[in-house]
Enzyme design. Structure first.
Site, PDB file in Angstrom:
ATOM      1  N   HIS A  38      23.592 -39.909 -12.832  1.00 26.13           N
ATOM      2  CA  HIS A  38      22.592 -40.876 -13.271  1.00 26.13           C
ATOM      3  C   HIS A  38      22.955 -41.498 -14.625  1.00 26.13           C
ATOM      4  CE1 HIS A  38      18.667 -42.708 -13.159  1.00 26.13           C
ATOM      5  NE2 HIS A  38      18.326 -42.175 -14.319  1.00 26.13           N
TER       6      HIS A  38
ATOM      7  N   GLU B 198      24.324 -39.318  -7.734  1.00 23.23           N
ATOM      8  CA  GLU B 198      23.014 -39.303  -8.386  1.00 23.23           C
ATOM      9  C   GLU B 198      21.853 -39.360  -7.392  1.00 23.23           C
ATOM     10  OE1 GLU B 198      21.068 -42.721 -10.192  1.00 23.23           O
ATOM     11  OE2 GLU B 198      23.070 -43.590 -10.331  1.00 23.23           O
TER      12      GLU B 198
ATOM     13  N   SER C 275      17.607 -46.924 -15.002  1.00 24.54           N
ATOM     14  CA  SER C 275      16.621 -45.962 -14.514  1.00 24.54           C
ATOM     15  C   SER C 275      15.244 -46.626 -14.399  1.00 24.54           C
ATOM     16  CB  SER C 275      16.601 -44.739 -15.433  1.00 24.54           C
ATOM     17  OG  SER C 275      15.940 -43.659 -14.838  1.00 24.54           O
TER      18      SER C 275
END
Length: 213
Positions: free
Chosen positions: A185, A155, A60
């Site tokens: 995610h 995602e 991320s």
């Protein structure tokens, strides 16, 4: 939050890990986290680790910090790590790419793009979206590490992952992009919820083995 994933990955690969507790918003603003990532990498070099012994990994926002590190190393003449591993990496901190994907009908089971944009602004504040450390540019004059990128097909950061992959290839780097159908995610963090988590970590472990062979 990430000790379990780091432990699973490094135990399978048979290597050690340095997990960086970088500063977070809203108490610390951009580019505090990026500065910490740069300092952490250079601290490892000061301890005697050779660049070719180091694989930088991030998920991320950590994927964004990894790109920032590569650009900072290039600018300062610091040798690059052996390889780079990214799970659901962020490319665009404005979240424009993610929000556009969400509006197109992609619904991530783990993260809402509009909410994530608001949270990230607690860190980025009023930073210029075109600042080179916000929208990191990877260029052909950089020595780019071999990279593996994994992302879930469901995602909201799928477009970010694809953009990073394209940027690496355009800059002459080597990048492998893995799309995992039906996943959200950073699905690698949830081995008890989805068998694909364990499979993806094994693929990441194989990538590490190949790099350090």
């Amino acid at each position: 939050t990430h000790r379990g994933l780091v432990a699973r990955l490094t135990r399978r690969a048979g290597i050690g890990a340095f997990s960086l507790d970088y500063r977070l918003g809203p108490r610390h603003r951009f580019p505090a986290g990026g500065d910490d990532a740069v300092r952490g990498y250079r601290w490892l070099l000061e301890q005697g680790f050779a660049p070719e012994q180091i694989i930088v990994a991030g998920d991320s926002a950590g994927g964004h910090l990894a790109q920032d590190l590569i650009a900072a190393n290039h600018g300062d003449g610091v040798p690059q790590p052996r390889a780079m591993l990214m799970f659901s990496p962020l490319y665009d901190p404005t979240f424009d790419i993610a929000c556009a994907l969400e509006r197109s009908g992609v619904r991530d089971p783990h993260i809402d793009a509009a909410a994530a944009r608001r949270f990230l602004r607690l860190y980025t504040g009023g930073a210029d979206p075109e600042h080179p450390r916000m929208r990191v540019q990877l260029t052909p004059d950089m020595a780019l590490p071999d990279t593996l990128i994994q992302y879930g097909a469901r995602e909201v950061m799928a477009g970010d992952a694809r953009a990073i992959h394209a940027n690496l290839l355009a800059a002459g780097g080597t990048s492998t992009l893995q799309e995992w159908p039906g996943q959200g995610h950073v699905f690698q963090m949830f081995p008890y919820f989805t068998p694909e988590s364990r499979k993806a970590v094994r693929e990441a472990k194989d990538f590490i083995d190949t790099q350090l062979a």
